[in-house]
Design a protein around this motif. Structure first.
Motif, PDB file in Angstrom:
ATOM      1  N   LEU A  72       0.832  -1.205   0.000  1.00  0.00           N
ATOM      2  CA  LEU A  72       0.000   0.000   0.000  1.00  0.00           C
ATOM      3  C   LEU A  72       0.861   1.247   0.000  1.00  0.00           C
ATOM      4  O   LEU A  72       0.615   2.194  -0.769  1.00  0.00           O
ATOM      5  N   ASP A  73       1.871   1.290   0.865  1.00  0.00           N
ATOM      6  CA  ASP A  73       2.736   2.471   0.943  1.00  0.00           C
ATOM      7  C   ASP A  73       3.437   2.737  -0.388  1.00  0.00           C
ATOM      8  O   ASP A  73       3.589   3.896  -0.796  1.00  0.00           O
ATOM      9  N   ALA A  74       3.874   1.669  -1.068  1.00  0.00           N
ATOM     10  CA  ALA A  74       4.536   1.849  -2.360  1.00  0.00           C
ATOM     11  C   ALA A  74       3.563   2.427  -3.380  1.00  0.00           C
ATOM     12  O   ALA A  74       3.922   3.317  -4.160  1.00  0.00           O
ATOM     13  N   TYR A  75       2.320   1.939  -3.369  1.00  0.00           N
ATOM     14  CA  TYR A  75       1.327   2.493  -4.300  1.00  0.00           C
ATOM     15  C   TYR A  75       1.041   3.960  -3.976  1.00  0.00           C
ATOM     16  O   TYR A  75       1.025   4.813  -4.880  1.00  0.00           O
ATOM     17  N   LEU A  76       0.815   4.268  -2.706  1.00  0.00           N
ATOM     18  CA  LEU A  76       0.521   5.655  -2.339  1.00  0.00           C
ATOM     19  C   LEU A  76       1.680   6.579  -2.705  1.00  0.00           C
ATOM     20  O   LEU A  76       1.465   7.694  -3.210  1.00  0.00           O
ATOM     21  N   ALA A  77       2.915   6.135  -2.469  1.00  0.00           N
ATOM     22  CA  ALA A  77       4.071   6.957  -2.825  1.00  0.00           C
ATOM     23  C   ALA A  77       4.123   7.204  -4.324  1.00  0.00           C
ATOM     24  O   ALA A  77       4.482   8.301  -4.767  1.00  0.00           O
ATOM     25  N   SER A  78       3.733   6.200  -5.118  1.00  0.00           N
ATOM     26  CA  SER A  78       3.734   6.380  -6.576  1.00  0.00           C
ATOM     27  C   SER A  78       2.699   7.404  -7.018  1.00  0.00           C
ATOM     28  O   SER A  78       2.798   7.959  -8.119  1.00  0.00           O
ATOM     29  N   GLN A  79       1.701   7.662  -6.156  1.00  0.00           N
ATOM     30  CA  GLN A  79       0.659   8.653  -6.441  1.00  0.00           C
ATOM     31  C   GLN A  79       0.926   9.975  -5.739  1.00  0.00           C
ATOM     32  O   GLN A  79       0.078  10.870  -5.759  1.00  0.00           O
ATOM     33  N   GLY A  80       2.092  10.106  -5.098  1.00  0.00           N
ATOM     34  CA  GLY A  80       2.450  11.342  -4.423  1.00  0.00           C
ATOM     35  C   GLY A  80       1.815  11.521  -3.064  1.00  0.00           C
ATOM     36  O   GLY A  80       1.778  12.647  -2.537  1.00  0.00           O
ATOM     37  N   VAL A  81       1.337  10.440  -2.452  1.00  0.00           N
ATOM     38  CA  VAL A  81       0.707  10.514  -1.136  1.00  0.00           C
ATOM     39  C   VAL A  81       1.698   9.988  -0.103  1.00  0.00           C
ATOM     40  O   VAL A  81       2.098   8.827  -0.149  1.00  0.00           O
ATOM     41  N   HIS A  82       2.086  10.851   0.834  1.00  0.00           N
ATOM     42  CA  HIS A  82       3.072  10.462   1.841  1.00  0.00           C
ATOM     43  C   HIS A  82       2.573  10.696   3.265  1.00  0.00           C
ATOM     44  O   HIS A  82       3.309  10.436   4.217  1.00  0.00           O
ATOM     45  N   SER A  83       1.346  11.183   3.400  1.00  0.00           N
ATOM     46  CA  SER A  83       0.843  11.525   4.736  1.00  0.00           C
ATOM     47  C   SER A  83      -0.044  10.442   5.340  1.00  0.00           C
ATOM     48  O   SER A  83      -0.504  10.588   6.471  1.00  0.00           O
ATOM     49  N   ALA A  84      -0.286   9.351   4.605  1.00  0.00           N
ATOM     50  CA  ALA A  84      -1.152   8.284   5.121  1.00  0.00           C
ATOM     51  C   ALA A  84      -0.336   7.326   5.967  1.00  0.00           C
ATOM     52  O   ALA A  84      -0.204   6.134   5.665  1.00  0.00           O
ATOM     53  N   ASP A  85       0.225   7.852   7.060  1.00  0.00           N
ATOM     54  CA  ASP A  85       1.122   7.072   7.904  1.00  0.00           C
ATOM     55  C   ASP A  85       0.467   6.657   9.216  1.00  0.00           C
ATOM     56  O   ASP A  85       1.138   6.294  10.171  1.00  0.00           O
ATOM     57  N   GLY A  86      -0.871   6.721   9.244  1.00  0.00           N
ATOM     58  CA  GLY A  86      -1.610   6.299  10.424  1.00  0.00           C
ATOM     59  C   GLY A  86      -2.330   4.987  10.171  1.00  0.00           C
ATOM     60  O   GLY A  86      -1.876   4.136   9.415  1.00  0.00           O
ATOM     61  N   ARG A  87      -3.470   4.837  10.794  1.00  0.00           N
ATOM     62  CA  ARG A  87      -4.224   3.582  10.708  1.00  0.00           C
ATOM     63  C   ARG A  87      -4.790   3.380   9.304  1.00  0.00           C
ATOM     64  O   ARG A  87      -5.285   4.324   8.677  1.00  0.00           O
ATOM     65  N   VAL A  88      -4.741   2.157   8.831  1.00  0.00           N
ATOM     66  CA  VAL A  88      -5.340   1.783   7.552  1.00  0.00           C
ATOM     67  C   VAL A  88      -6.272   0.603   7.793  1.00  0.00           C
ATOM     68  O   VAL A  88      -5.851  -0.446   8.302  1.00  0.00           O
ATOM     69  N   SER A 105      -7.090   9.432   2.355  1.00  0.00           N
ATOM     70  CA  SER A 105      -7.563   8.955   1.065  1.00  0.00           C
ATOM     71  C   SER A 105      -8.172   7.573   1.234  1.00  0.00           C
ATOM     72  O   SER A 105      -8.006   6.917   2.271  1.00  0.00           O
ATOM     73  N   VAL A 106      -8.877   7.152   0.195  1.00  0.00           N
ATOM     74  CA  VAL A 106      -9.373   5.780   0.103  1.00  0.00           C
ATOM     75  C   VAL A 106      -8.803   5.188  -1.174  1.00  0.00           C
ATOM     76  O   VAL A 106      -8.809   5.832  -2.230  1.00  0.00           O
ATOM     77  N   VAL A 107      -8.276   3.997  -1.074  1.00  0.00           N
ATOM     78  CA  VAL A 107      -7.787   3.275  -2.249  1.00  0.00           C
ATOM     79  C   VAL A 107      -8.790   2.179  -2.569  1.00  0.00           C
ATOM     80  O   VAL A 107      -9.141   1.369  -1.699  1.00  0.00           O
ATOM     81  N   ALA A 108      -9.262   2.168  -3.812  1.00  0.00           N
ATOM     82  CA  ALA A 108     -10.163   1.124  -4.296  1.00  0.00           C
ATOM     83  C   ALA A 108      -9.375   0.237  -5.256  1.00  0.00           C
ATOM     84  O   ALA A 108      -8.953   0.692  -6.321  1.00  0.00           O
ATOM     85  N   GLU A 109      -9.152  -0.989  -4.839  1.00  0.00           N
ATOM     86  CA  GLU A 109      -8.378  -1.945  -5.639  1.00  0.00           C
ATOM     87  C   GLU A 109      -9.357  -2.915  -6.311  1.00  0.00           C
ATOM     88  O   GLU A 109     -10.100  -3.631  -5.636  1.00  0.00           O
ATOM     89  N   VAL A 110      -9.339  -2.911  -7.640  1.00  0.00           N
ATOM     90  CA  VAL A 110     -10.297  -3.689  -8.425  1.00  0.00           C
ATOM     91  C   VAL A 110      -9.573  -4.857  -9.082  1.00  0.00           C
ATOM     92  O   VAL A 110      -8.501  -4.679  -9.665  1.00  0.00           O
ATOM     93  N   HIS A 111     -10.164  -6.030  -8.989  1.00  0.00           N
ATOM     94  CA  HIS A 111      -9.655  -7.221  -9.667  1.00  0.00           C
ATOM     95  C   HIS A 111     -10.672  -7.651 -10.720  1.00  0.00           C
ATOM     96  O   HIS A 111     -11.874  -7.594 -10.478  1.00  0.00           O
ATOM     97  N   ASN A 112     -10.188  -8.094 -11.877  1.00  0.00           N
ATOM     98  CA  ASN A 112     -11.101  -8.661 -12.863  1.00  0.00           C
ATOM     99  C   ASN A 112     -10.846 -10.159 -13.017  1.00  0.00           C
ATOM    100  O   ASN A 112      -9.909 -10.718 -12.437  1.00  0.00           O
ATOM    101  N   THR A 113     -11.675 -10.813 -13.800  1.00  0.00           N
ATOM    102  CA  THR A 113     -11.563 -12.260 -13.959  1.00  0.00           C
ATOM    103  C   THR A 113     -10.519 -12.658 -14.994  1.00  0.00           C
ATOM    104  O   THR A 113     -10.381 -13.843 -15.301  1.00  0.00           O
TER     105      THR A 113
END
Length: 255
Positions: free
Chosen positions: A76-92, A122-130
């Motif tokens: 999750l942290d790697a994905y958020l960093a790739s989107q420029g989000v570095h403040s989501a360092d609390g509870r997930v 932020s909220v991350v929505a992770e979508v999987h397809n078949t």
């Protein structure tokens, strides 16, 4: 505009007995619904189940994000960093299916990401397809949990990648109440999906009861999607070509 009422932090880990409904309005009308259960967990404090129950609920980093991170938090942290989000360092908090008997399929996994003060970042929505692909959307919901994002991932063979998603994703509490709508530029809303359920503490007894009501739930979800796809195809719904895109495979059946 009035602000949404404050929601108390949910107790985790938790199990939500849920009803999932999909309603298609165009080009044919079609509705489906099924009951299952979802986990709400803290990614930094995953459930520690008795050894005998672990095959019935596993949370593996390989099932999310790049699939090669050492932990869910690292992915999750790697994905958020790739989107420029570095403040989501609390509870997930993560809402998801766990692996059951070596199988998992998550049409949608949600992550409510907070900073150290407890504010939602932020909220991350992770979508999987078949087709064995996964994709993440980074959302900045308002105080009511509402957000909109352009669609850019192929999910259903009956929809292309045009349009946007309008989502309502309030943090779960005693009740879980989520809505995702596919919206097109002409104002139509060809698909609405809802997930509604009730919070239960995730003890051994609660898990066993959920398993009895929904045996091998992840396989049932995966098979159900394919069954309804066949029905829609037989109704004459045209297949939309799947665009070529690089994606990491989702390992559904690896033990």
């Amino acid at each position: 505009m009035t602000s949404a009422p404050a929601r108390p932090a949910p107790h985790v880990p938790a199990l939500y007995a849920v009803e999932v409904r999909h309603t298609r309005s165009t080009p044919v009308r079609y509705g489906l619904g099924h009951r299952t259960y979802l986990w709400l967990v803290d990614v930094d404090g995953l459930p520690d189940l008795p050894r005998i129950l672990r095959p019935l609920a596993r949370f593996d980093a390989r099932d999310h994000f790049s699939g090669d991170a050492p932990s869910l938090r690292a992915g999750l942290d790697a994905y958020l960093a790739s989107q420029g989000v570095h403040s989501a360092d609390g509870r997930v908090l993560m809402l998801t299916h766990a692996r059951v008997l070596g199988h998992v399929f998550n049409p949608l996994t949600l992550y409510w990401c907070h900073d150290r003060s407890g504010s939602l970042v932020s909220v991350v929505a992770e979508v999987h397809n078949t087709y064995g692909e996964r994709h993440c959307y980074l959302l900045r919901p308002d105080s009511w949990g509402r957000a909109e994002v352009a669609k850019d991932f192929y999910v259903s063979p009956f929809f292309g990648v045009e349009g946007s998603y309008r989502m309502r994703l309030p943090l779960p509490g005693d009740r879980l109440d989520l809505t995702v709508q596919l919206c097109h530029a002409d104002g139509s809303r060809p698909l609405t999906a809802t997930v509604r359920g009730t919070h239960r503490p995730a003890g051994t007894r609660t898990l066993l009861a959920a398993l009895l009501r929904n045996p091998w739930s992840t396989a049932r979800v995966s098979l159900g999607i394919r069954r309804h796809g066949i029905r829609l195809y037989l109704k004459g719904l045209p297949i939309q070509p799947r665009p070529a895109r690089p994606a990491r495979p989702v390992q559904e059946d690896m033990l």
